[in-house]
Design a protein around this motif. Structure first.
Motif: not given
Ligand SMILES: Cc1cc2nc3c(=O)[nH]c(=O)nc-3n(C[C@H](O)[C@H](O)[C@H](O)COP(=O)(O)OP(=O)(O)OC[C@H]3O[C@@H](n4cnc5c(N)ncnc54)[C@H](O)[C@@H]3O)c2cc1C
Length: 407
Positions: A10, A37-38, A47-48, A106, A108, A126-127, A162, A276, A294-295, A407
């Motif tokens: 998600a 998972a979360e 996240l940075h 999906a 990631g 930071v991933t 970033e 995806a 993200c795009a 994005h």
């Protein structure tokens, strides 16, 4: 029996796709389950910022999916068996198996260590949210010491830039070094590179160019030329990689483990499976692979949604454009660079920088979050497409999905 759609992950791709599928297909015919998972939607794009010490919004997925009919399963996916069409999951109760008729994969990506020794043991990254929080704790500790702890950010891709600028701006007591293996910001136009260099100077970031880190130890990083870079925290930002789960499940994958899909995001080896986002190796309309971004997650998630809808309803699959608009880079909270790219993803001369770019980037981040948090916005509530019962009049839904995911 209802057609079982299972969406794995998600994130930016999966949340949008699941919401759309649930809203646009009849619950009498289809059940949609999301495994994640979360419990929250994690804004990876920020996240940075989380690592640097800022608060970021994390909407509960249960709230995001409220009223959509989606079943949310909070669990870690451990395996997919495409021959039996089941997904194995592990959760606090021990886990189990979930059957599917159509799978959208999906999940990631995570940090890519490129086989560099010591990264897994000693480097921060930071991933993912737990990793960003670990880095934040380390930075808190260094800040608390008050003796100017040394932070080494390895990798000058978008995430590295970033991360270095965010830490330097949020924690001026720390000394930040950004390590680039070539010229700083090599993917940017000459003007944007100049702006980046000035931003690093303004924030007190030491830039080390043409330096290749070949090993990470607890208190230093070792470069190919033998230089040892002493530091109190190494932050590894040298790219993303996908977990080996897709390859282990028997899907056709690229050498780096991404699922090979056709133009509709359907696995070329397993027709009941779509992929995806970062997990998918998809070719854009320019003939080049879409970058993990993200795009790309937005466009590939939309295309997979359309393909699944088309297949289940017998209607023509809508064609979603697959392109990469450009790099939107934050340089702390008050500066940024918007670098437009050409059809071949090369930096154009034109770019935007400064506060205006920072505001636009903030707007993009806000829009991405809003879009994902309202995955069914604009779709008709009662007008479901029935699986196996095509309805040629459902034009509103087609129009609604044409809006790009931010994005
Ligand atoms: C710090 C940072 C900054 C970034 N900035 C930008 C940017 O400015 N612009 C840009 O375009 N891209 C940026 N990216 C990249 C972007 O975040 C990713 O490309 C995007 O998140 C990919 O979306 P996705 O849906 O494929 O995966 P994700 O958004 O990562 O979603 C995957 C989901 O799957 C879940 N998951 C993973 N494994 C499992 C498992 N085994 N079981 C159950 N659930 C699992 C995760 O918890 C997550 O919810 C950035 C990334 C980072 C880390």
């Amino acid at each position: 029996m209802k057609h079982r759609i299972v969406v794995l992950g998600a994130g930016y791709a999966g949340t949008y796709a699941a919401g759309n599928l649930a809203r646009r297909l009849s619950p009498a015919d289809v059940e949609v389950t999301v495994v994640n998972a979360e419990p929250d939607f994690v804004q990876r794009l920020r996240l940075h910022q989380l690592a640097a010490g800022q608060a970021i919004e994390a909407p509960h997925l249960a709230d995001v999916f409220a009223g959509t009919g989606i079943r949310l399963r909070l669990a870690r996916v451990t395996a997919v068996d495409p021959e039996r069409r089941v997904v194995a999951v592990a959760d606090v109760d021990g886990g189990g198996e979930l059957g599917y008729d159509t799978l959208l994969y999906a999940l990631g990506s995570h940090v890519a260590d490129h086989g560099v020794p010591g990264v897994a043991e000693h480097a921060f990254h930071v991933t993912g949210r737990p990793a960003a929080l670990r880095l934040r704790e380390r930075l808190d500790g260094l800040d608390g010491r008050g003796d100017g702890g040394r932070v080494l950010v390895v990798g000058d891709g978008l995430t590295g830039i970033e991360t270095a600028t965010e830490i330097a701006e949020s924690r001026p007591g720390l000394s930040v070094t950004l390590v680039a293996d070539g010229e700083l910001g090599a993917r940017l136009s000459t003007g944007a590179r100049g702006h980046l260099r000035r931003a690093c100077e303004r924030l007190g970031i030491t830039v080390l160019e043409h330096a290749r880190v070949e090993a990470v130890e607890a208190t230093r990083a070792l470069c190919a030329d033998g230089t040892a870079l002493e530091c109190d925290a190494t932050v590894w930002t040298a790219g993303f990689a996908v977990p080996p789960l897709a390859a282990a499940s028997g899907f056709e994958v690229t050498d780096d483990g991404r699922i090979v899909v056709d133009r509709t995001m359907r696995s070329v080896s397993h027709p009941d499976v779509y992929a995806a986002g970062d997990s998918a190796w998809a070719v854009g309309d320019n003939g080049l692979p879409l970058p993990m971004s993200c795009a790309s997650a937005g466009y590939t998630g939309m295309q997979a949604t359309e393909a699944i809808l088309g297949r289940l309803t017998g209607r023509r699959t809508a064609h979603v454009k697959l392109s990469y608009p450009g790099n939107h880079i934050s340089l702390g909270r008050r500066d940024g660079i918007l670098q437009l790219v050409d059809g071949e993803a090369r930096a154009k001369t034109a770019f935007m920088s400064g506060r205006k770019a920072a505001r636009i980037k903030a707007g993009i981040l806000g829009m991405s979050l809003w879009t994902v948090s309202h995955p069914t916005f604009g779709l008709p509530r009662r007008k479901h497409r029935s699986a196996g019962a095509p309805d040629a009049s459902d034009a509103t839904a087609e129009k609604a999905v044409a809006r790009p995911l931010g994005h």
